[in-house]
Motif scaffolding. Sequence first.
Motif: not given
Length: 254
Positions: A94-109
């Motif tokens: 729960e302490r994550i404050d920096d999320l870097q996901l450029w170009g990652v295959a993602l869904s809302l789920r």
Amino acid sequence: MEINNQNTATSASQLPPPPFAVTGISLRDNQVVTNEDLKPIADSSSVETLRLNNIANISGECLANFSNSLNLRVVDCNGSGKVGDGLHYLAACERIDDLQLWGVALSLRDVIPVAHRKYKRINLGSTKVTDDWFPYFDEVDDLEVLVLRYANVSDDGLAHFRNCNSLRNLSVGGTKLTDAGLKHFQNCLQLEGTIISETSVSDASIEILSNFKNLKRMEIENTKITPAGVEKLRQALPQCDITWDGGTIKPSKP
């Protein structure tokens, strides 16, 4: 690896005498590492920074090794396209404050398990993020960096960030942004960099852009901003590097 938030080790021989804590892991651009290679550091509760960017051979399962890393703050998986379906393993972090996901295959789920965080930096550029994802990111008022470049988002979705007045970098080029959407960010007076290229922003936004007096970098190529509008920006922001269809205007000397 980062040890005790200070020293860096690239091999076992460089590790200090125990006890020590592994506080950071960086395998950037490592095209050899696999999910299996990360198992020896499974459940490293001291890890605060995790950088697994541009790695072709890892999948979401690799994140299972960090499910108990409750001190984790930075998750940088930019360019590692297969890790998205493993984000749920970080649900307890729960302490994550920096999320870097450029170009990652993602869904809302995939993103819902890590959406409810007090983020300072979010990068969902070049993903399948859409406007309806944003309400799940419900604690973003302290956001400093927002990257949504080449994402299928519109003015309506960007309204979710209208109170992010601490933004320093905003990258929304290649989206459905219009002049109406840029107004959502008019109070972001701390902006230092922005990318709004490849959007429908026009001269109607010159006044808003001119008010960002801290801007050092601006990319506005392939927009509806005219040469006359660019000249107004040059005059209003003499210390800003402006990239437009006619080239790059360098900051004037103080």
